[in-house]
Write a protein that holds these residues in place. Structure first.
Motif, PDB file in Angstrom:
ATOM      1  N   GLY A  80       0.822  -1.204   0.000  1.00 20.35           N
ATOM      2  CA  GLY A  80       0.000   0.000   0.000  1.00 20.35           C
ATOM      3  C   GLY A  80       0.853   1.250   0.000  1.00 20.35           C
ATOM      4  N   THR A  81       0.228   2.388  -0.187  1.00 21.40           N
ATOM      5  CA  THR A  81       0.973   3.651  -0.284  1.00 21.40           C
ATOM      6  C   THR A  81       1.742   3.949   0.989  1.00 21.40           C
ATOM      7  OG1 THR A  81      -0.780   4.472  -1.741  1.00 21.40           O
ATOM      8  CG2 THR A  81       0.776   6.081  -0.889  1.00 21.40           C
ATOM      9  N   ILE A  82       1.077   3.827   2.134  1.00 17.70           N
ATOM     10  CA  ILE A  82       1.751   4.094   3.401  1.00 17.70           C
ATOM     11  C   ILE A  82       2.759   2.994   3.711  1.00 17.70           C
ATOM     12  CG2 ILE A  82       1.422   4.342   5.899  1.00 17.70           C
ATOM     13  CD1 ILE A  82      -1.266   5.656   5.330  1.00 17.70           C
ATOM     14  N   GLY A  83       2.377   1.747   3.458  1.00 12.73           N
ATOM     15  CA  GLY A  83       3.279   0.636   3.717  1.00 12.73           C
ATOM     16  C   GLY A  83       4.575   0.723   2.928  1.00 12.73           C
ATOM     17  N   GLU A 115      -1.136  12.420   2.704  1.00 14.64           N
ATOM     18  CA  GLU A 115      -0.989  12.314   1.257  1.00 14.64           C
ATOM     19  C   GLU A 115       0.492  12.382   0.888  1.00 14.64           C
ATOM     20  OE1 GLU A 115      -3.306  15.613  -0.040  1.00 14.64           O
ATOM     21  OE2 GLU A 115      -2.094  17.095   1.015  1.00 14.64           O
ATOM     22  N   PRO A 116       0.842  11.948  -0.327  1.00 10.75           N
ATOM     23  CA  PRO A 116       2.241  12.016  -0.747  1.00 10.75           C
ATOM     24  C   PRO A 116       2.763  13.451  -0.681  1.00 10.75           C
ATOM     25  CG  PRO A 116       0.971  10.663  -2.258  1.00 10.75           C
ATOM     26  CD  PRO A 116      -0.014  11.325  -1.361  1.00 10.75           C
ATOM     27  N   GLY A 117       4.025  13.596  -0.302  1.00  8.55           N
ATOM     28  CA  GLY A 117       4.620  14.926  -0.189  1.00  8.55           C
ATOM     29  C   GLY A 117       6.118  14.826   0.002  1.00  8.55           C
ATOM     30  N   LYS A 118       6.654  15.643   0.869  1.00  9.38           N
ATOM     31  CA  LYS A 118       8.099  15.677   1.103  1.00  9.38           C
ATOM     32  C   LYS A 118       8.452  15.014   2.430  1.00  9.38           C
ATOM     33  CE  LYS A 118       8.954  19.958  -1.482  1.00  9.38           C
ATOM     34  NZ  LYS A 118       9.481  21.350  -1.410  1.00  9.38           N
ATOM     35  N   ARG A 119       9.674  14.513   2.485  1.00 17.76           N
ATOM     36  CA  ARG A 119      10.234  13.984   3.730  1.00 17.76           C
ATOM     37  C   ARG A 119      11.029  15.112   4.382  1.00 17.76           C
ATOM     38  NH1 ARG A 119      14.804  11.981   6.074  1.00 17.76           N
ATOM     39  NH2 ARG A 119      14.649  10.022   7.268  1.00 17.76           N
ATOM     40  N   THR A 120      10.445  15.753   5.383  1.00 21.96           N
ATOM     41  CA  THR A 120      11.114  16.875   6.039  1.00 21.96           C
ATOM     42  C   THR A 120      11.704  16.493   7.390  1.00 21.96           C
ATOM     43  OG1 THR A 120       9.178  17.676   7.282  1.00 21.96           O
ATOM     44  CG2 THR A 120       9.399  18.400   4.981  1.00 21.96           C
ATOM     45  N   SER A 131       2.553  14.478   5.482  1.00 25.44           N
ATOM     46  CA  SER A 131       2.924  13.743   4.274  1.00 25.44           C
ATOM     47  C   SER A 131       3.129  12.276   4.649  1.00 25.44           C
ATOM     48  CB  SER A 131       4.209  14.303   3.656  1.00 25.44           C
ATOM     49  OG  SER A 131       5.343  13.963   4.438  1.00 25.44           O
ATOM     50  N   ILE A 132       2.907  11.407   3.682  1.00 25.41           N
ATOM     51  CA  ILE A 132       3.133   9.981   3.925  1.00 25.41           C
ATOM     52  C   ILE A 132       4.591   9.736   4.294  1.00 25.41           C
ATOM     53  CG2 ILE A 132       3.220   7.724   2.773  1.00 25.41           C
ATOM     54  CD1 ILE A 132       0.760   8.641   1.155  1.00 25.41           C
ATOM     55  N   ALA A 171       8.183   9.346  11.367  1.00 25.52           N
ATOM     56  CA  ALA A 171       7.734   9.323  12.762  1.00 25.52           C
ATOM     57  C   ALA A 171       7.525   7.890  13.251  1.00 25.52           C
ATOM     58  CB  ALA A 171       6.445  10.127  12.907  1.00 25.52           C
ATOM     59  N   LEU A 172       7.012   7.031  12.379  1.00 26.12           N
ATOM     60  CA  LEU A 172       6.796   5.640  12.783  1.00 26.12           C
ATOM     61  C   LEU A 172       8.125   4.930  13.044  1.00 26.12           C
ATOM     62  CD1 LEU A 172       4.109   3.241  11.498  1.00 26.12           C
ATOM     63  CD2 LEU A 172       6.455   2.410  11.722  1.00 26.12           C
ATOM     64  N   LEU A 173       9.106   5.147  12.181  1.00 31.16           N
ATOM     65  CA  LEU A 173      10.409   4.509  12.406  1.00 31.16           C
ATOM     66  C   LEU A 173      11.136   5.121  13.589  1.00 31.16           C
ATOM     67  CD1 LEU A 173      11.761   2.105  10.928  1.00 31.16           C
ATOM     68  CD2 LEU A 173       9.802   3.068   9.713  1.00 31.16           C
ATOM     69  N   ASP A 174      10.903   6.402  13.862  1.00 27.20           N
ATOM     70  CA  ASP A 174      11.447   6.995  15.087  1.00 27.20           C
ATOM     71  C   ASP A 174      10.927   6.243  16.306  1.00 27.20           C
ATOM     72  OD1 ASP A 174      12.801   8.914  13.635  1.00 27.20           O
ATOM     73  OD2 ASP A 174      11.414  10.555  14.115  1.00 27.20           O
ATOM     74  N   GLU A 175       9.628   5.952  16.303  1.00 27.62           N
ATOM     75  CA  GLU A 175       9.010   5.210  17.404  1.00 27.62           C
ATOM     76  C   GLU A 175       9.549   3.776  17.466  1.00 27.62           C
ATOM     77  OE1 GLU A 175       6.560   4.069  20.604  1.00 27.62           O
ATOM     78  OE2 GLU A 175       7.211   6.039  19.887  1.00 27.62           O
ATOM     79  N   ALA A 176       9.793   3.188  16.306  1.00 30.21           N
ATOM     80  CA  ALA A 176      10.338   1.836  16.266  1.00 30.21           C
ATOM     81  C   ALA A 176      11.714   1.778  16.930  1.00 30.21           C
ATOM     82  CB  ALA A 176      10.433   1.347  14.816  1.00 30.21           C
ATOM     83  N   GLU A 177      12.530   2.798  16.651  1.00 29.56           N
ATOM     84  CA  GLU A 177      13.898   2.804  17.166  1.00 29.56           C
ATOM     85  C   GLU A 177      13.997   3.302  18.600  1.00 29.56           C
ATOM     86  OE1 GLU A 177      16.019   3.615  12.809  1.00 29.56           O
ATOM     87  OE2 GLU A 177      15.833   5.250  14.264  1.00 29.56           O
ATOM     88  N   ASP A 178      13.091   4.171  19.000  1.00 26.19           N
ATOM     89  CA  ASP A 178      13.132   4.755  20.343  1.00 26.19           C
ATOM     90  C   ASP A 178      11.703   4.832  20.886  1.00 26.19           C
ATOM     91  OD1 ASP A 178      13.854   6.042  22.671  1.00 26.19           O
ATOM     92  OD2 ASP A 178      14.044   8.021  21.744  1.00 26.19           O
TER      93      ASP A 178
END
Length: 212
Positions: free
Chosen positions: A10-13, A160-165, A186-187, A193-200
């Motif tokens: 999926g788009t988010i996945g 929605e799709p956008g930039k990684r800031t 943005s997606i 943010a999700l991977l930040d939570e995964a790591e910490d």
């Protein structure tokens, strides 16, 4: 980490998968149809595995020996009832596989816009996605009742799709809005943010949300 991702087509996945690989994690993408990820086959750190999120035994086999399970699973339109079913299957399968940590992509509809008022219950909420919002809320109750180290991550009202800031604000059960009362993310930044939570881990056993 060794991470298993469900719903990576999926788009988010896909954004979560990309972000996890970008950070050097070893990722197993579990999909019903591997051909949907053929374009990403061969990437360093990526393993493709056939599996079914609605079958606990399939989940258990996929997650054994891993550190974290991420679900970005989303049902097709009209099949929203599969979402709480997938939640129950995930909880059982992850436990069977001997993994404790689970991060799930949730919905924004279950967030409060004011005390006691959920976004999905407001007049402005689109009627066509109300069944999906209710299904996300039911799935949230499934995770809440489990003894896993679960986290549900709700997006902003508009994702929605956008930039990684890498810049965003974090909330818990209340919808995060900006000075114009808009709630967007943005997606790509949602995946950050999700991977930040995964790591910490900051939100084990609860829900959080991100928006600009």
């Amino acid at each position: 980490m060794k991470i298993v991702i469900f719903g990576s087509t999926g788009t988010i996945g896909k954004a979560i998968l990309t972000e996890a690989l970008r950070r050097g994690h070893e990722v197993t993408a579990v999909v019903r149809n591997i051909s949907k990820l053929e374009g990403q086959a061969g990437q360093e750190g990526l393993h493709l595995l056939t599996g079914d999120i609605l079958m606990p035994e399939s989940i258990a086999r996929a997650v054994e020996g891993k550190d974290l399970v991420i679900s970005a699973y989303g049902p097709q339109f009209g099949q929203e009832d599969e979402l709480p079913e997938a939640a129950r299957s995930l909880v059982e399968g992850v436990k069977r596989g001997g993994v404790r940590r689970l991060i799930v992509v949730g919905g924004a509809g279950g967030l409060e816009v004011e005390p006691g008022v959920l976004l999905m219950d407001t007049p402005e909420f689109p009627e066509e996605i109300r069944p999906l919002a209710r299904a996300h809320n039911e799935a949230y109750q499934v995770y809440s009742a489990s003894d896993l180290l679960w986290t549900v991550m709700s997006p902003a009202a508009i994702i929605e799709p956008g930039k990684r800031t890498g810049h965003f604000r974090i909330g818990t059960n209340r919808l995060v809005t900006d000075e114009r009362d808009q709630s967007r993310i943005s997606i790509e930044d949602y995946a950050v943010a999700l991977l930040d939570e995964a790591e910490d881990p900051q939100f084990p056993g609860t829900r959080f949300t991100v928006a600009y």
